[in-house]
Write a protein that holds these residues in place. Structure first.
Motif: not given
Length: 121
Positions: A14-16, A89-90, A114-120
């Motif tokens: 988060x914040x990145x 995160x959302x 599609x390309x996956x984006x994860x925010x953790x």
């Protein structure tokens, strides 16, 4: 007919920030493309428009990303970029490149894989 290939997905805190890119090929021309855009689909939710850019210049963003994401496109090179800053995160989800172009005179939507984006944390 039209191929869209996304790149740049991954994991971020988060914040990145992340930058997504997409290149179109096949039967695509700057004379027939109406707009480029990005959609995303979070787990268990419907796919939603994130950002779009019209061939005349105007951009459109979903409220949740305004002020944080920036879309740009090169209609001659058939590329579109989504710069994502201050990520949350959302923002996690599968991000799809989108192009609306004329096919036999009718506006038609095309999506990438599609390309996956994860925010953790």
């Amino acid at each position: 007919q039209v191929q869209l290939v996304e790149s740049g997905g991954g994991a971020v805190q988060p914040g990145g920030s992340l930058t997504l890119s997409c290149e179109g090929s096949g039967q695509i021309s700057r004379f027939t493309v109406n707009s480029w855009g990005w959609y995303r689909q979070a787990p268990g939710q419907q796919r939603e428009m994130v950002a779009s850019i019209h061939h005349t210049g105007p951009t459109n963003y979903t409220d949740a990303v305004k002020g944080r994401f920036t879309i740009s496109a090169d209609f001659t090179k058939h590329t579109v970029v989504l710069q994502m800053n201050q990520m949350r995160v959302e923002d996690k989800g599968l991000y799809y490149c989108h192009v609306k172009k004329l096919v036999r005179g009718r506006p038609t939507d095309f999506f990438g894989q599609g390309t996956q984006v994860n925010v953790t944390v």
